[in-house]
Design a protein around this motif. Structure first.
Motif, PDB file in Angstrom:
ATOM      1  N   LEU A 141       0.801  -1.219   0.000  1.00  0.00           N
ATOM      2  CA  LEU A 141       0.000   0.000   0.000  1.00  0.00           C
ATOM      3  C   LEU A 141       0.837   1.273   0.000  1.00  0.00           C
ATOM      4  O   LEU A 141       0.299   2.354  -0.217  1.00  0.00           O
ATOM      5  CB  LEU A 141      -0.928   0.004   1.223  1.00  0.00           C
ATOM      6  CG  LEU A 141      -1.970  -1.125   1.294  1.00  0.00           C
ATOM      7  CD1 LEU A 141      -2.763  -1.002   2.582  1.00  0.00           C
ATOM      8  CD2 LEU A 141      -2.883  -1.094   0.093  1.00  0.00           C
ATOM      9  N   GLY A 142       2.108   1.149   0.275  1.00  0.00           N
ATOM     10  CA  GLY A 142       2.958   2.333   0.380  1.00  0.00           C
ATOM     11  C   GLY A 142       3.352   2.580   1.820  1.00  0.00           C
ATOM     12  O   GLY A 142       2.682   2.131   2.756  1.00  0.00           O
ATOM     13  N   ALA A 143       4.448   3.325   2.018  1.00  0.00           N
ATOM     14  CA  ALA A 143       5.036   3.485   3.344  1.00  0.00           C
ATOM     15  C   ALA A 143       4.064   4.082   4.361  1.00  0.00           C
ATOM     16  O   ALA A 143       3.964   3.601   5.489  1.00  0.00           O
ATOM     17  CB  ALA A 143       6.289   4.353   3.249  1.00  0.00           C
ATOM     18  N   LYS A 144       3.328   5.119   3.999  1.00  0.00           N
ATOM     19  CA  LYS A 144       2.454   5.791   4.964  1.00  0.00           C
ATOM     20  C   LYS A 144       1.324   4.877   5.423  1.00  0.00           C
ATOM     21  O   LYS A 144       1.059   4.758   6.628  1.00  0.00           O
ATOM     22  CB  LYS A 144       1.888   7.070   4.354  1.00  0.00           C
ATOM     23  CG  LYS A 144       1.058   7.887   5.338  1.00  0.00           C
ATOM     24  CD  LYS A 144       0.621   9.210   4.721  1.00  0.00           C
ATOM     25  CE  LYS A 144      -0.193  10.026   5.709  1.00  0.00           C
ATOM     26  NZ  LYS A 144      -0.615  11.336   5.132  1.00  0.00           N
ATOM     27  N   ALA A 145       0.640   4.231   4.468  1.00  0.00           N
ATOM     28  CA  ALA A 145      -0.476   3.347   4.817  1.00  0.00           C
ATOM     29  C   ALA A 145       0.013   2.119   5.572  1.00  0.00           C
ATOM     30  O   ALA A 145      -0.617   1.667   6.535  1.00  0.00           O
ATOM     31  CB  ALA A 145      -1.226   2.925   3.554  1.00  0.00           C
ATOM     32  N   GLU A 146       1.143   1.568   5.159  1.00  0.00           N
ATOM     33  CA  GLU A 146       1.678   0.393   5.839  1.00  0.00           C
ATOM     34  C   GLU A 146       2.168   0.736   7.236  1.00  0.00           C
ATOM     35  O   GLU A 146       2.062  -0.078   8.161  1.00  0.00           O
ATOM     36  CB  GLU A 146       2.800  -0.228   5.009  1.00  0.00           C
ATOM     37  CG  GLU A 146       2.302  -0.907   3.726  1.00  0.00           C
ATOM     38  CD  GLU A 146       3.421  -1.570   2.936  1.00  0.00           C
ATOM     39  OE1 GLU A 146       4.208  -2.321   3.550  1.00  0.00           O
ATOM     40  OE2 GLU A 146       3.514  -1.328   1.717  1.00  0.00           O
ATOM     41  N   ALA A 147       2.696   1.950   7.413  1.00  0.00           N
ATOM     42  CA  ALA A 147       3.136   2.381   8.737  1.00  0.00           C
ATOM     43  C   ALA A 147       1.950   2.471   9.704  1.00  0.00           C
ATOM     44  O   ALA A 147       2.065   2.113  10.878  1.00  0.00           O
ATOM     45  CB  ALA A 147       3.839   3.732   8.649  1.00  0.00           C
TER      46      ALA A 147
END
Length: 253
Positions: A141-147
Motif C-alpha cells: 500500500l505504500g510506506a504511509k499506509a503500511e506504517a
C-alpha cells in the motif's frame, strides 16, 4: 434532598468508571461515547445520573459535547508530550535512531506483559490487527499506509499488556512513531528480501504473545527492532554519534 445526594453519588461512581475506561484505553481519544440512553441501560441507572457523570468528565476536560452530534472523548488526551521538542525530532531524522531505541525498550516490556496478561479478546484483536497489517503489507500500500497498519498491530500488543501508563506513553508518541516507521519502511523495503524478514518477525511476535510465552515475546521484539536498527545504521541519512558529539563539543568550547 436525600434523593439528590444519592443521585450525585451514583453519578460520581459512573464518572469514576468512565474515567477508568479512558485510562485503560477502552475509550480512546476522539472516540464517540455511547448515547445517554445506551449508557443508562449499561449501568442500569437513570439518564439524569448519566448526564451528570458526563458533565463531571466535561468539567475535567476528559470529554467534549458537540451540538447535535453526541459526546466524544477529548482528542488531545495523551498528547502532552506533543510539544515543540517533538516537532524538532520530526524535522531532524538523525534522531530517528534514538527514538527507535526508546521504542525498543517500551515494546519489550509491552510484549512481556501482554504474553502474561492478554485475554482471549485481546488475542482476537492482536490476530485481527496482524492480519490487517499482513494484507496491507502484501498489497504494498505504500510506506504511509503500511506504517499506520504496522503501528496499529504493535499498539494492540501494548493494549494487551494491561499497563495503562505504558499504553498511554506509547499513544502520546503516536504521531512521531508512525512518521518514523514510514521513514524506516521507505529505506527497509529498498531490498525485496527484507519484506519477508519483517513478515516473519511480526508473525513470531504475534504467536509468542498469543501462546503466552513472555521470553519468546521479548526476544521477538528484540529481533525485530534490532534488525531495523542495524539496517538503518547502513543508511547515510543517519548521522553517527561521533558527528553529534562534535557538534556538542563545538558549542561548549
Amino acid at each position: 434532598m436525600t434523593q439528590r445526594i444519592q443521585s450525585q453519588k451514583i453519578s460520581a461512581i459512573i464518572a469514576g468508571q468512565l474515567e477508568s475506561m479512558i485510562i485503560e484505553g477502552s475509550l480512546e481519544p476522539g472516540q464517540k461515547m455511547p448515547t445517554e440512553r445506551e449508557l443508562a441501560a449499561r449501568f442500569d441507572v437513570s439518564r439524569p445520573s448519566i448526564r451528570e457523570a458526563l458533565n463531571q468528565l466535561e468539567t475535567k476536560g476528559l470529554v467534549s459535547r458537540r451540538q447535535g452530534g453526541g459526546t466524544y472523548v477529548a482528542t488531545a488526551l495523551g498528547h502532552s508530550l506533543a510539544d515543540p521538542l517533538l516537532e524538532l525530532f520530526q524535522s531532524h531524522p538523525e534522531f530517528n535512531y534514538d527514538l527507535l531505541e526508546y521504542r525498543h525498550a517500551l515494546e519489550e516490556v509491552a510484549a512481556h506483559y501482554a504474553a502474561l496478561r492478554a485475554t482471549p479478546e485481546d488475542h482476537a484483536i492482536i490476530e485481527r490487527r496482524y492480519q490487517e497489517w499482513l494484507d496491507g503489507h502484501q498489497a504494498r500500500l505504500g510506506a504511509k499506509a503500511e506504517a499506520e497498519l504496522d503501528w496499529r498491530f504493535h499498539l494492540s500488543i501494548a493494549e494487551a499488556s494491561h499497563n495503562a501508563v505504558l499504553l498511554h506513553s506509547m499513544r502520546a508518541l503516536l504521531s512521531l512513531f508512525k512518521q518514523t516507521i514510514a521513514t524506516n519502511l521507505t529505506y527497509l523495503y529498498t531490498e525485496e528480501g527484507r519484506r519477508d524478514t519483517i513478515r516473519l518477525q511480526h508473525e513470531a511476535l504475534k504467536n509468542a504473545v498469543i501462546q503466552r510465552n513472555e521470553d519468546d515475546a521479548r526476544q521477538a521484539v528484540n529481533n525485530h527492532l534490532a534488525f531495523v536498527e542495524e539496517t538503518l545504521q547502513q543508511s547515510s541519512r543517519f548521522e553517527s554519534h561521533a558527528q553529534r558529539a562534535l557538534r556538542r563539543f563545538s558549542m561548549i568550547r
